[in-house]
Motif scaffolding. Structure first.
Motif, PDB file in Angstrom:
ATOM      1  N   HIS A   1       0.785  -1.238  -0.027  1.00 26.19           N
ATOM      2  CA  HIS A   1      -0.183  -0.049   0.099  1.00 26.19           C
ATOM      3  C   HIS A   1       1.034   1.182   0.029  1.00 26.19           C
ATOM      4  O   HIS A   1       0.361   2.296  -0.642  1.00 26.19           O
ATOM      5  CB  HIS A   1      -1.004   0.022   1.123  1.00 26.19           C
ATOM      6  CG  HIS A   1      -2.091  -1.047   1.082  1.00 26.19           C
ATOM      7  ND1 HIS A   1      -2.935  -1.044  -0.170  1.00 26.19           N
ATOM      8  CD2 HIS A   1      -2.469  -2.121   1.669  1.00 26.19           C
ATOM      9  CE1 HIS A   1      -3.883  -2.143   0.225  1.00 26.19           C
ATOM     10  NE2 HIS A   1      -3.581  -2.651   1.411  1.00 26.19           N
ATOM     11  N   ALA A   2       1.978   1.080   0.592  1.00 27.08           N
ATOM     12  CA  ALA A   2       2.770   2.421   0.653  1.00 27.08           C
ATOM     13  C   ALA A   2       3.720   2.692  -0.702  1.00 27.08           C
ATOM     14  O   ALA A   2       4.254   3.377  -1.040  1.00 27.08           O
ATOM     15  CB  ALA A   2       4.001   2.112   1.678  1.00 27.08           C
ATOM     16  N   GLY A   3       3.443   1.704  -1.682  1.00 27.37           N
ATOM     17  CA  GLY A   3       3.952   1.776  -3.167  1.00 27.37           C
ATOM     18  C   GLY A   3       5.499   1.293  -3.096  1.00 27.37           C
ATOM     19  O   GLY A   3       6.123   1.594  -4.150  1.00 27.37           O
ATOM     20  N   LEU A   4       5.819   0.568  -2.110  1.00 21.02           N
ATOM     21  CA  LEU A   4       7.304   0.039  -1.952  1.00 21.02           C
ATOM     22  C   LEU A   4       7.386  -1.145  -2.948  1.00 21.02           C
ATOM     23  O   LEU A   4       8.386  -1.722  -3.717  1.00 21.02           O
ATOM     24  CB  LEU A   4       7.985  -0.193  -0.944  1.00 21.02           C
ATOM     25  CG  LEU A   4       7.833   0.966   0.094  1.00 21.02           C
ATOM     26  CD1 LEU A   4       8.099   1.064   1.490  1.00 21.02           C
ATOM     27  CD2 LEU A   4       8.677   2.105  -0.461  1.00 21.02           C
ATOM     28  N   ILE A   5       6.418  -2.086  -2.887  1.00 16.59           N
ATOM     29  CA  ILE A   5       6.177  -3.477  -3.726  1.00 16.59           C
ATOM     30  C   ILE A   5       5.020  -3.184  -4.879  1.00 16.59           C
ATOM     31  O   ILE A   5       3.915  -2.682  -4.562  1.00 16.59           O
ATOM     32  CB  ILE A   5       5.774  -4.557  -3.033  1.00 16.59           C
ATOM     33  CG1 ILE A   5       7.126  -4.847  -1.830  1.00 16.59           C
ATOM     34  CG2 ILE A   5       5.859  -5.735  -3.713  1.00 16.59           C
ATOM     35  CD1 ILE A   5       6.680  -5.975  -0.963  1.00 16.59           C
ATOM     36  N   ARG A   6       5.281  -3.446  -6.135  1.00 18.65           N
ATOM     37  CA  ARG A   6       4.469  -3.258  -7.098  1.00 18.65           C
ATOM     38  C   ARG A   6       3.771  -4.551  -7.480  1.00 18.65           C
ATOM     39  O   ARG A   6       4.192  -5.696  -7.394  1.00 18.65           O
ATOM     40  CB  ARG A   6       5.275  -2.815  -8.515  1.00 18.65           C
ATOM     41  CG  ARG A   6       5.757  -1.539  -8.266  1.00 18.65           C
ATOM     42  CD  ARG A   6       6.395  -0.846  -9.670  1.00 18.65           C
ATOM     43  NE  ARG A   6       7.368  -1.718  -9.989  1.00 18.65           N
ATOM     44  CZ  ARG A   6       7.706  -2.175 -11.297  1.00 18.65           C
ATOM     45  NH1 ARG A   6       6.983  -1.803 -12.334  1.00 18.65           N
ATOM     46  NH2 ARG A   6       8.618  -2.992 -11.486  1.00 18.65           N
ATOM     47  N   LEU A   7       2.459  -4.391  -7.930  1.00 11.89           N
ATOM     48  CA  LEU A   7       1.527  -5.288  -8.378  1.00 11.89           C
ATOM     49  C   LEU A   7       1.447  -5.191 -10.001  1.00 11.89           C
ATOM     50  O   LEU A   7       1.398  -4.225 -10.375  1.00 11.89           O
ATOM     51  CB  LEU A   7       0.105  -5.544  -7.936  1.00 11.89           C
ATOM     52  CG  LEU A   7      -0.032  -5.574  -6.531  1.00 11.89           C
ATOM     53  CD1 LEU A   7      -1.491  -5.300  -6.045  1.00 11.89           C
ATOM     54  CD2 LEU A   7       0.263  -7.217  -6.293  1.00 11.89           C
ATOM     55  N   PRO A   8       1.780  -6.251 -10.830  1.00 17.78           N
ATOM     56  CA  PRO A   8       1.721  -5.973 -12.168  1.00 17.78           C
ATOM     57  C   PRO A   8       0.132  -5.756 -12.612  1.00 17.78           C
ATOM     58  O   PRO A   8      -0.717  -6.244 -11.831  1.00 17.78           O
ATOM     59  CB  PRO A   8       2.140  -7.281 -12.514  1.00 17.78           C
ATOM     60  CG  PRO A   8       1.860  -8.296 -11.728  1.00 17.78           C
ATOM     61  CD  PRO A   8       2.088  -7.605 -10.149  1.00 17.78           C
ATOM     62  N   ALA A   9       0.024  -4.836 -13.599  1.00 13.73           N
ATOM     63  CA  ALA A   9      -1.298  -4.425 -14.124  1.00 13.73           C
ATOM     64  C   ALA A   9      -1.708  -5.549 -14.902  1.00 13.73           C
ATOM     65  O   ALA A   9      -0.980  -6.567 -15.440  1.00 13.73           O
ATOM     66  CB  ALA A   9      -0.870  -3.530 -15.171  1.00 13.73           C
ATOM     67  N   GLY A  10      -3.050  -5.655 -14.581  1.00 20.17           N
ATOM     68  CA  GLY A  10      -3.644  -6.684 -15.441  1.00 20.17           C
ATOM     69  C   GLY A  10      -3.714  -8.145 -14.846  1.00 20.17           C
ATOM     70  O   GLY A  10      -4.082  -9.174 -15.672  1.00 20.17           O
ATOM     71  N   GLY A  11      -3.124  -8.534 -13.744  1.00 21.94           N
ATOM     72  CA  GLY A  11      -2.951  -9.689 -13.333  1.00 21.94           C
ATOM     73  C   GLY A  11      -4.442 -10.402 -12.950  1.00 21.94           C
ATOM     74  O   GLY A  11      -5.409  -9.391 -12.625  1.00 21.94           O
ATOM     75  N   VAL A  12      -4.487 -11.773 -13.027  1.00 20.10           N
ATOM     76  CA  VAL A  12      -5.954 -12.277 -12.766  1.00 20.10           C
ATOM     77  C   VAL A  12      -6.082 -12.219 -11.198  1.00 20.10           C
ATOM     78  O   VAL A  12      -5.228 -12.592 -10.361  1.00 20.10           O
ATOM     79  CB  VAL A  12      -5.905 -13.614 -13.114  1.00 20.10           C
ATOM     80  CG1 VAL A  12      -7.036 -14.567 -12.569  1.00 20.10           C
ATOM     81  CG2 VAL A  12      -5.645 -13.905 -14.602  1.00 20.10           C
ATOM     82  N   PRO A  13      -7.115 -11.543 -10.428  1.00 17.33           N
ATOM     83  CA  PRO A  13      -7.283 -11.358  -9.149  1.00 17.33           C
ATOM     84  C   PRO A  13      -7.411 -12.879  -8.489  1.00 17.33           C
ATOM     85  O   PRO A  13      -7.658 -13.844  -8.888  1.00 17.33           O
ATOM     86  CB  PRO A  13      -8.811 -11.065  -9.148  1.00 17.33           C
ATOM     87  CG  PRO A  13      -8.965 -10.331 -10.321  1.00 17.33           C
ATOM     88  CD  PRO A  13      -8.294 -10.894 -11.318  1.00 17.33           C
ATOM     89  N   GLY A  14      -6.497 -12.956  -7.289  1.00 18.74           N
ATOM     90  CA  GLY A  14      -6.220 -14.253  -6.549  1.00 18.74           C
ATOM     91  C   GLY A  14      -4.998 -14.781  -6.938  1.00 18.74           C
ATOM     92  O   GLY A  14      -4.532 -15.859  -6.342  1.00 18.74           O
ATOM     93  N   SER A  15      -4.661 -14.709  -8.075  1.00 17.09           N
ATOM     94  CA  SER A  15      -3.333 -15.483  -8.516  1.00 17.09           C
ATOM     95  C   SER A  15      -1.984 -14.726  -8.057  1.00 17.09           C
ATOM     96  O   SER A  15      -1.985 -13.647  -7.561  1.00 17.09           O
ATOM     97  CB  SER A  15      -3.227 -15.474 -10.126  1.00 17.09           C
ATOM     98  OG  SER A  15      -2.940 -13.901 -10.556  1.00 17.09           O
ATOM     99  N   ARG A  16      -0.670 -15.728  -8.062  1.00 18.69           N
ATOM    100  CA  ARG A  16       0.233 -15.237  -7.316  1.00 18.69           C
ATOM    101  C   ARG A  16       1.308 -14.743  -8.661  1.00 18.69           C
ATOM    102  O   ARG A  16       1.254 -15.484  -9.586  1.00 18.69           O
ATOM    103  CB  ARG A  16       1.037 -16.238  -6.912  1.00 18.69           C
ATOM    104  CG  ARG A  16       0.670 -16.375  -5.328  1.00 18.69           C
ATOM    105  CD  ARG A  16       1.858 -17.205  -4.704  1.00 18.69           C
ATOM    106  NE  ARG A  16       1.265 -18.538  -4.048  1.00 18.69           N
ATOM    107  CZ  ARG A  16       1.930 -19.456  -3.548  1.00 18.69           C
ATOM    108  NH1 ARG A  16       3.295 -19.241  -3.167  1.00 18.69           N
ATOM    109  NH2 ARG A  16       1.369 -20.578  -3.417  1.00 18.69           N
ATOM    110  N   VAL A  17       1.900 -13.722  -8.472  1.00 18.67           N
ATOM    111  CA  VAL A  17       2.815 -13.036  -9.433  1.00 18.67           C
ATOM    112  C   VAL A  17       4.016 -12.837  -8.831  1.00 18.67           C
ATOM    113  O   VAL A  17       4.342 -12.653  -7.576  1.00 18.67           O
ATOM    114  CB  VAL A  17       2.212 -11.967 -10.197  1.00 18.67           C
ATOM    115  CG1 VAL A  17       0.898 -12.512 -11.111  1.00 18.67           C
ATOM    116  CG2 VAL A  17       1.691 -10.908  -9.374  1.00 18.67           C
ATOM    117  N   PRO A  18       5.365 -12.555  -9.760  1.00 17.93           N
ATOM    118  CA  PRO A  18       6.221 -12.051  -9.090  1.00 17.93           C
ATOM    119  C   PRO A  18       6.404 -10.686  -8.732  1.00 17.93           C
ATOM    120  O   PRO A  18       5.688  -9.882  -9.129  1.00 17.93           O
ATOM    121  CB  PRO A  18       7.441 -11.890 -10.450  1.00 17.93           C
ATOM    122  CG  PRO A  18       6.839 -13.188 -11.410  1.00 17.93           C
ATOM    123  CD  PRO A  18       5.234 -13.128 -11.088  1.00 17.93           C
ATOM    124  N   ALA A  19       6.770 -10.552  -7.420  1.00 18.40           N
ATOM    125  CA  ALA A  19       6.704  -9.235  -6.584  1.00 18.40           C
ATOM    126  C   ALA A  19       7.996  -8.401  -7.405  1.00 18.40           C
ATOM    127  O   ALA A  19       8.802  -9.084  -7.542  1.00 18.40           O
ATOM    128  CB  ALA A  19       6.831  -9.562  -5.325  1.00 18.40           C
TER     129      ALA A  19
END
Length: 90
Positions: free
Chosen positions: A55-73
């Motif tokens: 939430h502080a923006g230090l770790i990014r979530l990739p755009a367009g990922g499938v909700p609930g899936s795990r993606v590389p941080a």
């Protein structure tokens, strides 16, 4: 929480370790409003800290990922700047 409000001294040892794991490519994050962090395939024991880092923006979530899936941080630019001084710290 604003990423500009975070400095190295304000981060716990655990938060610093989480950021190092992300920087080393060892972490995944769930695509969620409250993203959970996994390191070396295992869930972090302190998900509230993981949420704060995201939430502080230090770790990014990739755009367009499938909700609930795990993606590389990935670290944001600010996250990378915070981790640079930690590179020599084990």
């Amino acid at each position: 929480m604003n990423e500009r409000a975070i400095d190295l001294e304000g981060l716990s040892y655990r938060a610093r370790a989480m950021l190092r794991a992300v920087a080393q490519g060892r972490a995944e994050i769930t695509v969620s409003l409250e993203p959970d962090l996994y390191v070396d395939g295992l869930p972090c024991s302190d998900q509230s800290t993981a949420h704060r880092l995201a939430h502080a923006g230090l770790i990014r979530l990739p755009a367009g990922g499938v909700p609930g899936s795990r993606v590389p941080a990935r670290l944001s630019e600010t996250g990378q700047e915070l981790v640079e001084p930690l590179a020599s710290v084990a």
